[in-house]
Design a protein around this motif. Structure first.
Motif, short mmCIF file in Angstrom:
data_model
loop_
_atom_site.label_atom_id
_atom_site.label_comp_id
_atom_site.label_asym_id
_atom_site.label_seq_id
_atom_site.Cartn_x
_atom_site.Cartn_y
_atom_site.Cartn_z
N MET A 14 0.82 -1.20 0.00
CA MET A 14 0.00 0.00 0.00
C MET A 14 0.86 1.26 0.00
N GLU A 15 1.96 1.25 0.74
CA GLU A 15 2.80 2.44 0.82
C GLU A 15 3.59 2.66 -0.46
N LYS A 16 3.77 1.64 -1.26
CA LYS A 16 4.40 1.82 -2.57
C LYS A 16 3.46 2.53 -3.54
N ARG A 17 2.17 2.44 -3.28
CA ARG A 17 1.18 2.95 -4.22
C ARG A 17 0.64 4.33 -3.84
N ALA A 18 0.73 4.69 -2.57
CA ALA A 18 0.18 5.98 -2.13
C ALA A 18 0.71 6.30 -0.73
N SER A 19 0.46 7.53 -0.28
CA SER A 19 0.80 7.92 1.09
C SER A 19 -0.51 8.13 1.86
N TYR A 20 -0.43 8.00 3.19
CA TYR A 20 -1.62 8.05 4.03
C TYR A 20 -1.37 8.93 5.25
N ARG A 21 -2.43 9.39 5.84
CA ARG A 21 -2.30 10.22 7.03
C ARG A 21 -1.67 9.42 8.17
N ASP A 22 -2.07 8.14 8.25
CA ASP A 22 -1.54 7.26 9.29
C ASP A 22 -1.77 5.82 8.84
N VAL A 23 -1.04 4.89 9.43
CA VAL A 23 -1.20 3.46 9.16
C VAL A 23 -1.33 2.75 10.50
N VAL A 24 -2.37 1.93 10.64
CA VAL A 24 -2.61 1.19 11.88
C VAL A 24 -2.76 -0.29 11.53
N ILE A 25 -2.00 -1.15 12.21
CA ILE A 25 -2.09 -2.60 12.02
C ILE A 25 -2.56 -3.24 13.33
N MET A 26 -3.57 -4.12 13.24
CA MET A 26 -4.14 -4.75 14.43
C MET A 26 -4.38 -6.23 14.17
N ASP A 27 -4.33 -7.02 15.24
CA ASP A 27 -4.71 -8.42 15.16
C ASP A 27 -6.23 -8.51 15.32
N THR A 28 -6.85 -9.48 14.65
CA THR A 28 -8.29 -9.58 14.72
C THR A 28 -8.78 -10.04 16.09
N ALA A 29 -9.91 -9.50 16.50
CA ALA A 29 -10.59 -9.96 17.71
C ALA A 29 -11.34 -11.26 17.38
N GLY A 30 -12.18 -11.70 18.29
CA GLY A 30 -12.80 -13.01 18.14
C GLY A 30 -13.71 -13.18 16.95
N VAL A 31 -14.68 -12.29 16.79
CA VAL A 31 -15.63 -12.43 15.68
C VAL A 31 -14.91 -12.29 14.35
N SER A 32 -14.00 -11.33 14.26
CA SER A 32 -13.24 -11.15 13.02
C SER A 32 -12.38 -12.38 12.73
#
Length: 278
Positions: free
Chosen positions: A247-265
């Motif tokens: 994604m960062e090779k294709r565009a820039s973003y205000r911020d990037v957040v990475i999270m592990d999925t909770a139970g339902v997800s």
């Protein structure tokens, strides 16, 4: 005015907000055969995924009760904002709305707005974080509601999963054309369109599918530099970082957040799934 943001447990809150008093998570219940677990802070993803892999029947979830939502609204906060899993996937939205009616019957009128995210996972997170941003900027209730409903409609949710069986067996892929068998290693690129899951494309192998997903997101989203890129992963942090790089090779973003999925997800994404919202 004081406010509170209530989310169901399909929402992955970033680490710094999990004990923040402005947020409250209402858990769903997960069922795998005879195994039943509440999707709360004690959720053990590794144990859950092993139960899913070993069970011949499809895992299911049950939404929170209306009474659970009602009591979450019974708070000192003057405004309550609620973000739920898509009504196309769960009864959580209807339960939250009924909880609002029950609250008004028992306690009287209050400013409560329930948002059907028409998404899941980090899609809910995007909406919850945007509500917080609007409130911290001083917007009133009516303006916040208007802006968040507009924001929701322009948000995009994409995902690539190693295993689509949970979605398929729970009837969540009814609008998707027949999928090629997984033994061919063909990975569909999926998109949530106003709550309905559609197939955007496909590729051979997970890395090519992630690249195709990145291309699709960037093509669909205007002004990415003004948005926060969120990536949720199910037990595959390296794959999430790989997606971030694409994604960062294709565009820039205000911020990037990475999270592990909770139970339902985790239940819907299965081991190795990647969900991206922008």
């Amino acid at each position: 005015m004081s406010y509170k943001i209530v989310v169901d447990s399909c929402c992955e809150l970033p680490e710094q907000y999990r004990n923040d008093g402005r947020f409250q998570i209402i858990p769903l219940t997960l069922v795998v055969g005879d195994y039943e677990v509440l999707d709360d802070a004690n959720f053990n993803q590794k144990e859950f995924l092993s139960k899913v892999a070993a069970c011949p029947t499809c895992p299911k979830s049950s939404c929170p009760s209306p009474e659970g939502f009602r009591e979450a609204y019974h708070d000192e906060a003057e405004e309550i904002y609620v973000v739920t899993l898509s009504s196309h996937l769960s009864g959580s939205y209807n339960s939250a709305e009924l909880g609002k009616s029950l609250y008004e019957e028992k306690y009287g009128a209050k400013k409560i707005h329930v948002v059907d995210s028409e998404s899941a996972s980090c899609g809910e997170t995007q909406i919850a974080m945007k509500i917080m941003e609007y409130k911290e900027a001083g917007l009133d209730f009516e303006e916040t509601v208007a802006r968040i409903e507009k924001f929701k409609r322009r948000m995009r949710t994409y995902f690539v999963l190693d295993n689509l069986e949970t979605l398929r067996k729970n009837g969540r892929l009814s609008g998707v054309k027949a999928l090629v068998v997984s033994t061919l290693n063909i990975k569909p690129v999926m998109v949530g369109n106003l709550g309905v899951i559609e197939q955007k494309g496909q590729a051979i192998g997970i890395h090519k599918a992630l690249a195709k997903m990145a291309d699709g997101i960037v093509a669909d989203v205007a002004e990415p530099q003004e948005r926060t890129l969120m990536i949720s992963h199910c037990n595959c942090p390296e794959r999430a970082e790989y997606m971030r790089g694409l994604m960062e090779k294709r565009a820039s973003y205000r911020d990037v957040v990475i999270m592990d999925t909770a139970g339902v997800s985790s239940m819907y994404a299965n081991d190795g799934g990647i969900v991206v919202t922008l």
